[in-house]
Design a protein around this motif. Structure first.
Motif, PDB file in Angstrom:
ATOM      1  N   SER A 103       0.935  -1.158  -0.055  1.00  0.00           N
ATOM      2  CA  SER A 103      -0.091   0.120   0.043  1.00  0.00           C
ATOM      3  C   SER A 103       0.687   1.303   0.050  1.00  0.00           C
ATOM      4  N   PHE A 104       2.211   1.301   0.357  1.00  0.00           N
ATOM      5  CA  PHE A 104       3.144   2.281   0.486  1.00  0.00           C
ATOM      6  C   PHE A 104       4.231   2.192  -0.232  1.00  0.00           C
ATOM      7  N   ILE A 105       4.384   0.883  -0.791  1.00  0.00           N
ATOM      8  CA  ILE A 105       5.576   0.839  -1.423  1.00  0.00           C
ATOM      9  C   ILE A 105       5.454   0.607  -2.944  1.00  0.00           C
ATOM     10  N   SER A 106       5.682   1.419  -4.065  1.00  0.00           N
ATOM     11  CA  SER A 106       6.066   1.415  -5.238  1.00  0.00           C
ATOM     12  C   SER A 106       7.112   1.797  -6.117  1.00  0.00           C
ATOM     13  N   PHE A 107       7.517   1.303  -7.003  1.00  0.00           N
ATOM     14  CA  PHE A 107       8.498   1.812  -7.856  1.00  0.00           C
ATOM     15  C   PHE A 107       8.473   1.381  -9.495  1.00  0.00           C
ATOM     16  N   ASP A 108       9.172   2.205 -10.204  1.00  0.00           N
ATOM     17  CA  ASP A 108       9.161   2.261 -11.518  1.00  0.00           C
ATOM     18  C   ASP A 108      10.630   1.731 -12.185  1.00  0.00           C
ATOM     19  N   ARG A 109      10.850   0.480 -12.784  1.00  0.00           N
ATOM     20  CA  ARG A 109      12.055  -0.069 -13.164  1.00  0.00           C
ATOM     21  C   ARG A 109      12.444   0.948 -14.285  1.00  0.00           C
ATOM     22  N   ASN A 110      11.764   1.607 -14.967  1.00  0.00           N
ATOM     23  CA  ASN A 110      12.312   2.593 -16.043  1.00  0.00           C
ATOM     24  C   ASN A 110      12.636   3.911 -15.378  1.00  0.00           C
ATOM     25  N   SER A 111      12.729   4.226 -14.124  1.00  0.00           N
ATOM     26  CA  SER A 111      12.737   5.401 -13.584  1.00  0.00           C
ATOM     27  C   SER A 111      14.562   5.778 -13.631  1.00  0.00           C
ATOM     28  N   ASN A 112      15.034   6.801 -13.740  1.00  0.00           N
ATOM     29  CA  ASN A 112      16.334   7.193 -13.680  1.00  0.00           C
ATOM     30  C   ASN A 112      16.693   6.922 -12.103  1.00  0.00           C
ATOM     31  N   THR A 113      15.746   6.920 -11.206  1.00  0.00           N
ATOM     32  CA  THR A 113      16.340   6.702  -9.922  1.00  0.00           C
ATOM     33  C   THR A 113      16.441   5.065  -9.746  1.00  0.00           C
TER      34      THR A 113
ATOM     35  N   LEU B 199       4.610   3.410   9.719  1.00  0.00           N
ATOM     36  CA  LEU B 199       5.583   2.462  10.495  1.00  0.00           C
ATOM     37  C   LEU B 199       5.784   3.114  11.636  1.00  0.00           C
ATOM     38  N   SER B 200       5.125   2.481  12.842  1.00  0.00           N
ATOM     39  CA  SER B 200       5.544   3.412  14.034  1.00  0.00           C
ATOM     40  C   SER B 200       6.768   2.858  14.851  1.00  0.00           C
ATOM     41  N   PRO B 201       7.592   3.483  15.539  1.00  0.00           N
ATOM     42  CA  PRO B 201       8.815   3.116  16.431  1.00  0.00           C
ATOM     43  C   PRO B 201       8.832   1.751  17.140  1.00  0.00           C
ATOM     44  N   ASN B 202       9.972   1.038  16.611  1.00  0.00           N
ATOM     45  CA  ASN B 202       9.912  -0.313  17.206  1.00  0.00           C
ATOM     46  C   ASN B 202       9.308  -1.336  16.467  1.00  0.00           C
ATOM     47  N   THR B 203       8.532  -1.012  15.302  1.00  0.00           N
ATOM     48  CA  THR B 203       8.013  -1.866  14.541  1.00  0.00           C
ATOM     49  C   THR B 203       8.931  -2.677  13.859  1.00  0.00           C
ATOM     50  N   LYS B 204       8.989  -4.089  13.956  1.00  0.00           N
ATOM     51  CA  LYS B 204       9.649  -5.187  13.296  1.00  0.00           C
ATOM     52  C   LYS B 204       9.158  -5.318  11.875  1.00  0.00           C
ATOM     53  N   LEU B 205      10.355  -5.245  10.847  1.00  0.00           N
ATOM     54  CA  LEU B 205      10.053  -5.167   9.506  1.00  0.00           C
ATOM     55  C   LEU B 205      10.380  -6.872   8.899  1.00  0.00           C
ATOM     56  N   LEU B 206       9.661  -7.017   7.684  1.00  0.00           N
ATOM     57  CA  LEU B 206       9.984  -8.573   7.031  1.00  0.00           C
ATOM     58  C   LEU B 206      11.300  -8.658   6.991  1.00  0.00           C
ATOM     59  N   GLY B 207      11.760  -9.969   6.847  1.00  0.00           N
ATOM     60  CA  GLY B 207      13.065 -10.154   6.287  1.00  0.00           C
ATOM     61  C   GLY B 207      13.361  -9.943   5.052  1.00  0.00           C
ATOM     62  N   THR B 208      14.615  -9.653   4.693  1.00  0.00           N
ATOM     63  CA  THR B 208      14.759  -9.394   3.419  1.00  0.00           C
ATOM     64  C   THR B 208      14.445 -10.386   2.330  1.00  0.00           C
ATOM     65  N   ARG B 209      14.528 -11.413   2.460  1.00  0.00           N
ATOM     66  CA  ARG B 209      14.051 -12.471   1.555  1.00  0.00           C
ATOM     67  C   ARG B 209      12.759 -12.550   1.456  1.00  0.00           C
ATOM     68  N   ALA B 210      11.828 -12.302   2.567  1.00  0.00           N
ATOM     69  CA  ALA B 210      10.294 -12.408   2.427  1.00  0.00           C
ATOM     70  C   ALA B 210       9.994 -11.179   1.707  1.00  0.00           C
ATOM     71  N   LEU B 211      10.596  -9.876   2.086  1.00  0.00           N
ATOM     72  CA  LEU B 211      10.247  -8.661   1.331  1.00  0.00           C
ATOM     73  C   LEU B 211      10.435  -8.837  -0.116  1.00  0.00           C
ATOM     74  N   SER B 212      11.676  -9.232  -0.565  1.00  0.00           N
ATOM     75  CA  SER B 212      12.121  -9.258  -1.933  1.00  0.00           C
ATOM     76  C   SER B 212      11.046 -10.116  -2.713  1.00  0.00           C
ATOM     77  N   ASN B 213      10.565 -11.353  -2.083  1.00  0.00           N
ATOM     78  CA  ASN B 213       9.340 -12.224  -2.562  1.00  0.00           C
ATOM     79  C   ASN B 213       8.208 -11.528  -2.793  1.00  0.00           C
ATOM     80  N   LEU B 214       7.747 -10.566  -1.713  1.00  0.00           N
ATOM     81  CA  LEU B 214       6.515 -10.045  -1.729  1.00  0.00           C
ATOM     82  C   LEU B 214       6.291  -8.609  -2.862  1.00  0.00           C
ATOM     83  N   LEU B 215       7.587  -8.244  -3.143  1.00  0.00           N
ATOM     84  CA  LEU B 215       7.705  -6.751  -3.889  1.00  0.00           C
ATOM     85  C   LEU B 215       8.153  -7.263  -5.273  1.00  0.00           C
ATOM     86  N   GLY B 216       8.833  -8.507  -5.349  1.00  0.00           N
ATOM     87  CA  GLY B 216       8.986  -9.014  -6.698  1.00  0.00           C
ATOM     88  C   GLY B 216      10.460  -8.426  -7.018  1.00  0.00           C
ATOM     89  N   THR B 217      11.337  -8.113  -6.201  1.00  0.00           N
ATOM     90  CA  THR B 217      12.583  -7.616  -6.562  1.00  0.00           C
ATOM     91  C   THR B 217      13.741  -8.694  -5.975  1.00  0.00           C
TER      92      THR B 217
END
Length: 492
Positions: free
Chosen positions: A11-21, A40-58
């Protein structure tokens, strides 16, 4: 702390693979924005790198770079063998201020503002309160309501009704309400003449949208229901007033206006005129219908407090006398119940009802089939009748109690009109009093007096005072405060 699995990253992460950034910077900036907006409030635990990459397709290395970037800027803390967490302290700029964002207090664009819709219900936390006449929810038979509603919710046969295809009200409820209105008000109508709404105010809004164009003239009593006036004016109508006396609105004054101007609508509360509680007499009712037919204006009849009568059977509505399709009848059902169990309705000829259904389908597409089913069963089982019978006895006692108090303790300063029905009395002051100041002084003594019950001009000082919600003890205490403040103001 929320589980990292429950965080809506997409809901809050999006990206454009064709962008210059680069992608990792786009994701990093999205994280920073979410942190600054407290998604995302203080002390919130984030997904692991592998799980988040699978979720976002990166690629996983992209997320590793994201977390490294966020950690280097101080937005997250990476704890060995535990994971990544939102930092409990926000990063600071070079001048030491926090890099934080709070939700905007004002829009960045312009919009219309309407003083017409300013609410008069400025309610605070007070020990005692006055109002314009509402029921006492403490008298509601909650056991009956809970039993019927719970059974309605559990009944499998009702589940197919819980969709968006029943925009015209529950057929079962309309059938029961049709019978109820026939017995209680003498309305001989079919389901095609009825529209179920959420409230009287919604009914009036729909009527105004269908009937009124900017500049149309609407006639109301010189003292009239403020919410109705607000709705009509918001729709662009021009409000004209006619006098109100002990027999209701002055229909001959209406006749004079009709001879000079084109009238589109007349709004009346003939059973219990709001706010004075007087009843429109038979002769004026017949004359009003005659004028409507002659000058082709619509009559909107609001049956305010029709169910609450104490002395004798009330007059039947204007709509029962109308054979020419001039009256639109508006009412509420279940007013003696808790607010969530109340509903509104409109009764009118079929051709205009078709247009009203179109509008209702836009502003209230789903309706409330469960409440309507429960209300229908309350009619069929006789629960409504039993509840009204019990509550009317109490309300009559409270009306008589208020009348006695006013006559005994305020007789030299006030005149009270004892209503044959309804939940409010009309009090006119014989002694000059500043009502707004009285309300301010009362608030300091824990008595709330809302602005909408106060009526004061060069010729009149009056209050529409509800008695339905006050026990005898609450009434005595409230009037003790009122008397003290009045005497203080009169002496000064």
């Amino acid at each position: 702390m929320p589980s990292p699995v429950e965080i809506p990253y997409r809901s809050f992460i999006s990206f454009d693979r064709n962008s210059n950034t680069s992608v990792y910077l786009q994701i990093s900036n999205a994280f920073i924005s979410a942190i600054r907006r407290n998604i995302l409030s203080p002390n919130t635990k984030l997904l692991g790198t592998r799980a988040l990459s699978n979720l976002l397709g990166t690629h996983r290395n992209t997320i590793v770079s994201v977390y490294d970037e966020l950690a280097s800027q101080g937005w997250i803390d990476i704890k060995p063998n535990q994971g990544a967490f939102i930092s409990p302290t926000m990063p600071q700029t070079a001048d030491g201020s926090l890099l934080d964002i709070t939700y905007a207090n004002q829009t960045g664009f312009t919009f219309r503002k309407s003083a017409l819709l300013d609410s008069p219900y400025e309610r605070g936390n007070f020990q005692y309160s006055f109002n314009d006449g509402i029921p006492d929810v403490r008298l509601t038979q909650l056991d009956d309501l809970a039993r019927i509603y719970s059974a309605t919710l559990k009944r499998k046969s009702n589940r197919r009704k819980m969709d968006y295809h029943n925009q015209d009200g529950s057929p079962y409820f309309k059938e029961q309400l049709q019978g109820y209105l026939s017995l209680s008000r003498g309305l001989q109508i079919s389901a095609a003449n009825m529209l179920i709404t959420r409230s009287v105010e919604m009914s009036l809004f729909i009527i105004a949208e269908v009937l009124l164009d900017p500049g149309d003239i609407v006639i109301v009593g010189a003292l009239s229901y403020f919410s109705a006036n607000m709705i009509f004016q918001k729709n662009g109508a021009s409000i004209r007033t006619i006098p109100v006396d002990e027999e209701g609105i002055d229909v001959e004054a209406l006749a004079d206006i009709c001879q000079k101007q084109k009238i589109r609508m007349v709004y009346v509360t003939p059973q219990q005129h709001y706010p004075t509680t007087v009843t429109l007499n038979v002769q004026r009712r017949m004359r009003l219908l005659q004028l409507a037919q002659e000058y082709h204006f619509a009559i909107v009849e609001d049956d305010h407090d029709y169910d609450f009568h104490y002395e004798k059977q009330p007059m039947l509505p204007l709509a029962t006398l109308d054979t020419n399709g001039m009256v639109i009848y508006v009412g509420s059902f279940g007013k003696s119940l808790v607010p969530g169990f109340r509903t509104g309705f409109i009764v009118a000829p079929e051709n205009i009802m078709l247009e009203m259904r179109k509008l209702l389908g836009i502003i209230d597409r789903q309706g409330d089939v469960l409440i309507e089913q429960a209300l229908g069963e309350m009619i069929e089982e006789g629960v409504i009748h039993r509840h009204l019978k019990k509550s009317l006895k109490i309300y009559r006692e409270r009306r008589d109690q208020m009348t006695r108090i006013i006559q005994q303790q305020f007789g030299e300063h006030m005149k009270i009109t004892k209503p044959p029905g309804g939940l409010a009395c009309w009090l006119e002051f014989k002694t000059p009093v500043n009502l707004l100041q009285l309300g301010k002084d009362a608030a300091k003594e824990q008595l709330f007096i809302p602005r909408n019950i106060l009526y004061q001009n060069g010729q009149l000082t009056a209050i529409r005072l509800g008695f339905g919600h006050l026990t005898n003890e609450e009434m005595e205490d409230s009037f003790t405060i009122l008397k003290m403040l009045m005497e203080r103001q009169i002496k000064n």
